[in-house]
Design a protein around this motif. Structure first.
Motif, PDB file in Angstrom:
ATOM      1  N   ILE A 117       0.933  -1.165  -0.132  1.00 38.41           N
ATOM      2  CA  ILE A 117      -0.024  -0.035  -0.119  1.00 38.41           C
ATOM      3  C   ILE A 117       1.069   1.320   0.044  1.00 38.41           C
ATOM      4  O   ILE A 117       0.528   2.063  -0.881  1.00 38.41           O
ATOM      5  N   GLY A 118       1.854   1.286   0.974  1.00 42.94           N
ATOM      6  CA  GLY A 118       2.761   2.740   0.960  1.00 42.94           C
ATOM      7  C   GLY A 118       3.255   2.834  -0.473  1.00 42.94           C
ATOM      8  O   GLY A 118       3.022   4.141  -0.969  1.00 42.94           O
ATOM      9  N   PRO A 119       4.066   1.984  -1.051  1.00 41.20           N
ATOM     10  CA  PRO A 119       4.678   2.197  -2.239  1.00 41.20           C
ATOM     11  C   PRO A 119       3.571   2.582  -3.319  1.00 41.20           C
ATOM     12  O   PRO A 119       3.937   3.277  -4.349  1.00 41.20           O
ATOM     13  N   ALA A 120       2.491   1.827  -3.245  1.00 41.71           N
ATOM     14  CA  ALA A 120       1.434   2.002  -4.630  1.00 41.71           C
ATOM     15  C   ALA A 120       0.814   3.275  -4.286  1.00 41.71           C
ATOM     16  O   ALA A 120       0.674   4.011  -5.516  1.00 41.71           O
ATOM     17  N   LEU A 121       0.639   3.786  -3.035  1.00 45.27           N
ATOM     18  CA  LEU A 121       0.228   5.082  -2.982  1.00 45.27           C
ATOM     19  C   LEU A 121       1.102   6.251  -3.350  1.00 45.27           C
ATOM     20  O   LEU A 121       0.895   7.231  -4.062  1.00 45.27           O
ATOM     21  N   ALA A 122       2.439   5.973  -2.983  1.00 44.83           N
ATOM     22  CA  ALA A 122       3.542   6.874  -3.578  1.00 44.83           C
ATOM     23  C   ALA A 122       3.516   6.844  -5.161  1.00 44.83           C
ATOM     24  O   ALA A 122       3.539   8.126  -5.585  1.00 44.83           O
ATOM     25  N   TRP A 123       3.385   5.770  -5.918  1.00 43.58           N
ATOM     26  CA  TRP A 123       3.325   5.707  -7.297  1.00 43.58           C
ATOM     27  C   TRP A 123       2.182   6.527  -7.782  1.00 43.58           C
ATOM     28  O   TRP A 123       2.302   7.295  -8.714  1.00 43.58           O
ATOM     29  N   LEU A 124       1.034   6.334  -7.274  1.00 45.87           N
ATOM     30  CA  LEU A 124      -0.210   6.987  -7.620  1.00 45.87           C
ATOM     31  C   LEU A 124      -0.150   8.488  -7.483  1.00 45.87           C
ATOM     32  O   LEU A 124      -0.671   9.432  -8.101  1.00 45.87           O
ATOM     33  N   ARG A 125       0.491   8.849  -6.204  1.00 48.96           N
ATOM     34  CA  ARG A 125       0.701  10.279  -5.967  1.00 48.96           C
ATOM     35  C   ARG A 125       1.678  10.993  -7.185  1.00 48.96           C
ATOM     36  O   ARG A 125       1.297  12.029  -7.845  1.00 48.96           O
ATOM     37  N   ASP A 126       2.803  10.390  -7.506  1.00 53.89           N
ATOM     38  CA  ASP A 126       3.764  10.799  -8.264  1.00 53.89           C
ATOM     39  C   ASP A 126       3.367  10.596  -9.834  1.00 53.89           C
ATOM     40  O   ASP A 126       3.665  11.695 -10.455  1.00 53.89           O
ATOM     41  N   GLY A 189      -9.506   8.945  -5.076  1.00 52.39           N
ATOM     42  CA  GLY A 189      -9.614   7.494  -5.183  1.00 52.39           C
ATOM     43  C   GLY A 189     -10.267   6.843  -4.021  1.00 52.39           C
ATOM     44  O   GLY A 189     -10.538   7.435  -2.951  1.00 52.39           O
ATOM     45  N   VAL A 190     -10.493   5.683  -4.074  1.00 52.29           N
ATOM     46  CA  VAL A 190     -10.947   4.845  -2.898  1.00 52.29           C
ATOM     47  C   VAL A 190     -10.040   3.475  -2.770  1.00 52.29           C
ATOM     48  O   VAL A 190      -9.514   2.855  -3.618  1.00 52.29           O
ATOM     49  N   LEU A 191      -9.338   3.359  -1.566  1.00 54.88           N
ATOM     50  CA  LEU A 191      -8.651   2.261  -1.090  1.00 54.88           C
ATOM     51  C   LEU A 191      -9.585   1.204  -0.634  1.00 54.88           C
ATOM     52  O   LEU A 191     -10.267   1.230   0.408  1.00 54.88           O
ATOM     53  N   MET A 192      -9.678  -0.142  -1.357  1.00 55.63           N
ATOM     54  CA  MET A 192     -10.372  -1.133  -1.097  1.00 55.63           C
ATOM     55  C   MET A 192      -9.754  -2.229  -0.153  1.00 55.63           C
ATOM     56  O   MET A 192      -8.580  -2.485  -0.741  1.00 55.63           O
ATOM     57  N   ALA A 234     -17.370  -2.820 -14.592  1.00 55.08           N
ATOM     58  CA  ALA A 234     -17.112  -2.521 -13.289  1.00 55.08           C
ATOM     59  C   ALA A 234     -15.519  -2.510 -12.903  1.00 55.08           C
ATOM     60  O   ALA A 234     -15.332  -2.233 -11.533  1.00 55.08           O
ATOM     61  N   ILE A 235     -14.732  -2.302 -13.719  1.00 50.23           N
ATOM     62  CA  ILE A 235     -13.371  -2.325 -13.550  1.00 50.23           C
ATOM     63  C   ILE A 235     -12.441  -1.182 -13.887  1.00 50.23           C
ATOM     64  O   ILE A 235     -11.399  -1.181 -14.087  1.00 50.23           O
ATOM     65  N   ARG A 236     -13.289  -0.101 -14.340  1.00 53.64           N
ATOM     66  CA  ARG A 236     -12.344   0.943 -14.930  1.00 53.64           C
ATOM     67  C   ARG A 236     -11.681   1.520 -14.105  1.00 53.64           C
ATOM     68  O   ARG A 236     -11.979   1.882 -12.739  1.00 53.64           O
ATOM     69  N   ASP A 237     -10.481   1.980 -14.062  1.00 56.13           N
ATOM     70  CA  ASP A 237      -9.429   2.423 -13.507  1.00 56.13           C
ATOM     71  C   ASP A 237      -9.295   1.872 -12.251  1.00 56.13           C
ATOM     72  O   ASP A 237      -9.289   2.541 -11.049  1.00 56.13           O
ATOM     73  N   LEU A 238      -8.954   0.415 -11.977  1.00 54.53           N
ATOM     74  CA  LEU A 238      -8.980  -0.361 -10.974  1.00 54.53           C
ATOM     75  C   LEU A 238      -7.558  -0.823 -10.865  1.00 54.53           C
ATOM     76  O   LEU A 238      -7.150  -1.676 -11.705  1.00 54.53           O
ATOM     77  N   TYR A 239      -6.775  -0.406  -9.699  1.00 52.65           N
ATOM     78  CA  TYR A 239      -5.431  -0.859  -9.815  1.00 52.65           C
ATOM     79  C   TYR A 239      -5.223  -1.844  -8.557  1.00 52.65           C
ATOM     80  O   TYR A 239      -5.714  -1.602  -7.541  1.00 52.65           O
ATOM     81  N   VAL A 240      -4.149  -2.819  -8.584  1.00 54.37           N
ATOM     82  CA  VAL A 240      -3.970  -3.896  -7.855  1.00 54.37           C
ATOM     83  C   VAL A 240      -2.439  -4.036  -7.297  1.00 54.37           C
ATOM     84  O   VAL A 240      -1.612  -3.946  -8.370  1.00 54.37           O
ATOM     85  N   ALA A 241      -2.177  -3.857  -6.128  1.00 53.49           N
ATOM     86  CA  ALA A 241      -0.631  -4.027  -5.549  1.00 53.49           C
ATOM     87  C   ALA A 241      -0.619  -5.367  -5.169  1.00 53.49           C
ATOM     88  O   ALA A 241      -1.441  -5.894  -4.046  1.00 53.49           O
TER      89      ALA A 241
END
Length: 343
Positions: A117-126, A189-192, A234-241
């Motif tokens: 989660i931490g690295p994915a949030l950083a990537w999506l921010r940057d 965004g929404v973190l699931m 139902a999967i538009r712009d859905l990212y998975v780490a």
């Protein structure tokens, strides 16, 4: 080996994949055996209440029917089972989880929020400028503790968590949570933190509201069964780490896909992260037994630190009871995941 996997409930969607991939690993391992012995499974339905699963594990250990336990299941099952295996048999917990497990003899093969989660949030921010998030999860150990960890990551990364909503496990209606997302403070965004069928229902309801037109979703738990069940709308712009996707373009992963297809054909259950994690659990146990030349917990603990092997996820190394692995970020496509970054 005890193989604890969900055969019912929200996680039951993973059960067939877990069984098939575990069987592939069993066949491959039994070509030479482990310490001159074949592997056999005692399948335990981990889709039931934690106390029921724990009762079955205790009975199997007391009867001398299992030398070890592994399998994909949720954290509440691990919390019930680990005190029973502790001091008696090795237990490899294969699911992603909230982190913090330190009991001797409990080995964790899955991903943790610090890796995902931490690295994915950083990537999506940057890369995409995402800074404001809603969190949605089921109300049990993994989502609740993971959400707490996200608050710390958000502060360190300069992000904002606007709301955190939990629903009961196996919920049917996300209306109130979606109201909060739709009418509350605008997010990026929404973190699931949702499992199996719960995530499928949420994705469908999220798209029906049209929220996928403006909000990106990120989750550490979304695999090929859930992708197909959610549906292409139902999967538009859905990212998975995660540490494994069927679409990983590495040599070991491609060999694994080929072996699975050769063993079970085109109608086999989808090859997915949860099932592949069972492969990792069995491989780790057999590697530990081979190094120790014994199946006892005491012997395994003497050789566990630094144990390594190569598998479908790549190079794996056991450190302080946790398998260290590469984590990837992928974007959902119609039937698969496009890997976009190594985190």
């Amino acid at each position: 080996m005890g193989l604890a996997i969900p055969l019912q409930g929200p996680g039951g969607i993973f059960g067939p994949s877990c069984e098939a991939i575990a069987e592939l690993c069993r066949r491959q391992t039994n070509q030479s055996g482990v310490l001159g012995r074949p592997i056999e499974f005692e399948v335990i339905d981990a889709g039931r209440r934690p106390d029921e699963v724990a009762r079955d594990v205790r009975s199997l250990i007391d009867a001398g029917r299992i030398d070890a336990l592994t399998g994909w299941h949720i954290s509440s099952i691990r919390e019930a089972v680990a005190p029973i295996t502790q001091g008696r048999i090795p237990y490899v917990y294969t699911s992603l989880y909230e982190g913090g497990e330190s009991r001797a003899g409990v080995f964790c093969a899955g991903e943790t929020p610090a890796d995902q989660i931490g690295p994915a949030l950083a990537w999506l921010r940057d890369e995409m400028g995402l800074r404001r998030w809603h969190i949605v999860g089921s109300n049990y150990v993994w989502p609740v503790r993971s959400a707490r960890a996200v608050s710390a990551y958000a502060r360190a990364l300069g992000l904002r968590v606007l709301s955190t909503s939990f629903s009961r496990f196996d919920t049917q209606d996300f209306g109130t949570i979606l109201d909060t997302i739709e009418h509350g403070t605008r997010a990026d965004g929404v973190l699931m933190f949702l499992v199996g069928q719960d995530a499928v229902r949420f994705n469908r309801a999220f798209a029906r509201r049209g929220l996928d037109e403006s909000l990106i979703r990120l989750t550490p738990l979304m695999e090929e069964n859930m992708l197909l069940a959610s549906g292409p709308d139902a999967i538009r712009d859905l990212y998975v780490a995660a540490g494994y996707f069927r679409s990983l373009p590495t040599g070991h992963s491609l060999d694994f896909v080929g072996d699975y297809a050769a063993a079970f054909g085109p109608e086999a259950p989808p090859l997915n992260n949860q099932g592949e994690s069972c492969y990792e659990g069995i491989t780790l146990l057999t590697s530990l037994f081979a190094a120790a030349q014994d199946t006892s917990l005491e012997a395994v603990l003497r050789v566990s630190e630094g144990m390594g092997y190569d598998g479908p996820r790549g190079a794996m190394e056991l450190r302080s009871g946790h398998l260290k692995q590469t984590i990837y970020l992928a974007k959902a496509d119609v039937t698969d995941f496009d890997v976009v970054a190594s985190l």
